[in-house]
Design an enzyme around this catalytic site. Sequence first.
Site, PDB file in Angstrom:
ATOM      1  N   GLU A 112       0.854  -1.195   0.000  1.00 43.17           N
ATOM      2  CA  GLU A 112       0.000   0.000   0.000  1.00 43.17           C
ATOM      3  C   GLU A 112       0.881   1.232   0.000  1.00 43.17           C
ATOM      4  OE1 GLU A 112      -2.516  -0.039   3.520  1.00 43.17           O
ATOM      5  OE2 GLU A 112      -2.808  -2.181   3.261  1.00 43.17           O
ATOM      6  N   LYS A 114       2.227   4.613   1.491  1.00 41.06           N
ATOM      7  CA  LYS A 114       2.300   5.135   2.856  1.00 41.06           C
ATOM      8  C   LYS A 114       1.962   6.621   2.805  1.00 41.06           C
ATOM      9  CE  LYS A 114       5.479   5.314   6.832  1.00 41.06           C
ATOM     10  NZ  LYS A 114       4.859   6.474   7.372  1.00 41.06           N
ATOM     11  N   ASP A 116       1.233  10.355   3.846  1.00 35.55           N
ATOM     12  CA  ASP A 116       1.879  11.182   4.860  1.00 35.55           C
ATOM     13  C   ASP A 116       0.848  12.073   5.549  1.00 35.55           C
ATOM     14  OD1 ASP A 116       3.927  12.048   6.373  1.00 35.55           O
ATOM     15  OD2 ASP A 116       4.895  13.253   4.828  1.00 35.55           O
ATOM     16  N   TYR A 224      -7.361   1.806   6.392  1.00 35.49           N
ATOM     17  CA  TYR A 224      -6.506   0.658   6.095  1.00 35.49           C
ATOM     18  C   TYR A 224      -6.607  -0.497   7.093  1.00 35.49           C
ATOM     19  CZ  TYR A 224      -3.165   3.703   8.631  1.00 35.49           C
ATOM     20  OH  TYR A 224      -2.570   4.552   9.509  1.00 35.49           O
ATOM     21  N   LYS A 312      10.679   3.480   3.410  1.00 34.24           N
ATOM     22  CA  LYS A 312      10.663   4.944   3.290  1.00 34.24           C
ATOM     23  C   LYS A 312      11.440   5.366   2.062  1.00 34.24           C
ATOM     24  CE  LYS A 312       9.587   6.914   7.493  1.00 34.24           C
ATOM     25  NZ  LYS A 312       9.591   8.255   7.857  1.00 34.24           N
ATOM     26  N   CYS A 404       8.548  48.958  -2.350  1.00 33.83           N
ATOM     27  CA  CYS A 404       8.050  47.866  -3.184  1.00 33.83           C
ATOM     28  C   CYS A 404       8.946  47.719  -4.413  1.00 33.83           C
ATOM     29  CB  CYS A 404       6.610  48.161  -3.593  1.00 33.83           C
ATOM     30  SG  CYS A 404       6.009  47.044  -4.874  1.00 33.83           S
ATOM     31  N   CYS A 407       6.653  48.938  -7.641  1.00 33.97           N
ATOM     32  CA  CYS A 407       6.177  50.309  -7.865  1.00 33.97           C
ATOM     33  C   CYS A 407       6.942  51.348  -7.053  1.00 33.97           C
ATOM     34  CB  CYS A 407       4.681  50.411  -7.548  1.00 33.97           C
ATOM     35  SG  CYS A 407       4.327  50.325  -5.782  1.00 33.97           S
ATOM     36  N   CYS A 422       2.987  45.711   0.003  1.00 29.66           N
ATOM     37  CA  CYS A 422       2.929  46.956  -0.738  1.00 29.66           C
ATOM     38  C   CYS A 422       1.467  47.355  -0.652  1.00 29.66           C
ATOM     39  CB  CYS A 422       3.321  46.714  -2.196  1.00 29.66           C
ATOM     40  SG  CYS A 422       2.788  48.066  -3.260  1.00 29.66           S
ATOM     41  N   CYS A 427      -0.357  49.498  -7.712  1.00 30.40           N
ATOM     42  CA  CYS A 427       0.913  48.835  -8.029  1.00 30.40           C
ATOM     43  C   CYS A 427       0.668  47.826  -9.156  1.00 30.40           C
ATOM     44  CB  CYS A 427       1.445  48.128  -6.787  1.00 30.40           C
ATOM     45  SG  CYS A 427       2.875  47.080  -7.127  1.00 30.40           S
TER      46      CYS A 427
END
Length: 658
Positions: A112, A114, A116, A224, A312, A404, A407, A422, A427
């Site tokens: 299966e 794994k 996360d 599972y 893993k 910025c 601009c 900004c 802008c």
Amino acid sequence: MPDVNSRISHIRKQLRQYEHEYYVLDKPSVSDAEYDDLMRNLEKLESEHPELITPDSPTQRVGGAPREGFRKVEHSSPMLSLDNALNEGELREFDRRVRELLKGEPFEYVAELKLDGLSMAARYDAEGKFILAVTRGDGTVGEEVTENARTIRSIPLVVPEEFSGQFEVRGEVVMPTRAFQKLNQQREEAGLSLYANPRNSAAGSLRVLDPKITASRQLDFYAYFLLKDGQYSGTSHWESLEKLTAMGFKVNPKRRLCQSLDELLEFIREWESQREALPYEIDGVVAKVNSLDQQQRLGWTARAPRWAIAFKYPARQAETLLEEVTFQVGRTGVITPVAELKKVNVSGVMVSRATLHNEDEIARLDLSIGDTVVVERSGDVIPKILQVKSKAIDPQPITMPKQCPVCGGPVVRLEEEVASRCINISCPARLKETVRYFASRSVMDIDGMGEKLVDQLVEKGLVRSIADVFRLRLEDLIGLERMGEKSAQRIMEGIEKARTRPLWRWISGLGIPFVGERTAQILARSFGSIEEIRRADEDRLQAAEEVGPKIAQAIHRFFEEPHNQKLIESLEFPTEEKKVITGHLTGKTFVLTGTLDGLTRDEAKSMIEAVGGKVAGSVSKKTHYVVAGEDAGSKLEKARTLNVPVLDKEGLFALLNA
Ligand code: IVH
């Protein structure tokens, strides 16, 4: 052997700290790979010196303690973890052991993915109804998260009658990569701190006190295991997965029955190359001996079953040099620092940039230009810097720009925000977004001015600020792609109509941080014109209903910005009758300080406002009265210096009732 002893206790201490950060705080400070390495070190040392194993060693238990604030529930049977195999050799070793313990009997593996995420148990009653959900916690006792889990759509709230009878389902709660990216993007735009990865964000979203938050997070649950009376039921694992599917649970279809180690290795290799395309993150493959009878004979160690292993995948990390930091301006003005890296191959993909999110992240990493850093790639998420590997000899500090980069307007970091922004709404980096929002149904409601049209108008230079929307002519529109005279006419009419929209819609259309529809309505009502709002200092702004220091600061900063000032001057805002209550104190401004015995500040404020008075936050020459209670501070002093009359509670009441 004193140095082995101290080495062991040092590693344990470190592992305990990492576990606490990971399991309890959801804020890991090291990568999984590093944690696994350290754990292996300890396991190795302990196997060489078994006399040094203590019951409190991290090798002797599964995880961390459950967090305060949730009801704790004991698991029907321990939710243990899996042993890991980090390479083919270790997997072969596992296979050899199984073979040996089964004395050459034939057996199969179920392979299966794994996922996360975080594991969770869901219990169902005799009628097949979902009644309880518990996180893994320390494996023996978990946290009760029933109401939060109920919001996860892939968890059936009741199963078909034929399957009823008490049972428990175990599986993985995950946040799909897309949902994770969207969530972090929203958090970034809102100036909030970001989740490090989909697993942390799934954990954070499941373990919140408000189930509404969980509901908004698009979590998913993959089952599972099926347990009856704390035991796995049926004759094989594969069969129980099929049963779970039939019961209505989401079971990952990406699984395979493998007749040999080679077939298992093939499955592992296939998914290693395809994992990027999956809608969720995986960190490996789990292999389980299929027959439940064989599982039982293989049994468990204190840590994990002997009939299963987690293979893993190697961490997709690499070390490289941070050459420079550049800054990007997002569509809402948020400025994101971007790490410019010396090109490096991270498990097959060349990486030269990584996001640094915000100023706090740079500080957290203690990052300087010239440092050697560890970059990690996961899913289709933008690569990120995990940590500094070694500092530069001559480190150059990273500073957020004061202007910025697009601009040249001032950059501000508002109170309680991690983001720098900004705030010039014209802008170029944020113009499309500004105009789209301004024209949208909930704001100015300009008929026909949708996303595609706005994009064209901005790209062709016809609209350089929202003021230009009102300068558009019919012939400008007719010249655009797929625009007939009729639709152009309709848009012109929409623009005309927009001119007469109420003041609050104009205010809301300015996109001032934290100022949505409701606050815009309050501002329009209490100030009556854009000029009044613009002239108000933070204290006066705060005198308006529901406007606290954070919003007041954002409004004030917005109107200070030179581009915004110019824009405001070129727009014809409507005015509105101020909805102030008139009474015998109309025109009088009060400042409250100290505690008024038996009267909250809000109560005093509404009493004053009920007869037309106003309450401001600070004392000035324009203040008519200062109402001072117990422990009055500097405001009272200021009142005395400015000769503002000071009232106590009785004095206030006398005035209110005059
Ligand atoms: S079996 C005792 N199957 O990986 C059996 N676990 O490293 C334990 N996980 O705690 C679980 N996908 O959170 C199993 N298909 C899968 C899994 C899976 C992800 C997670 C789970 C577990 C951890 C063990």
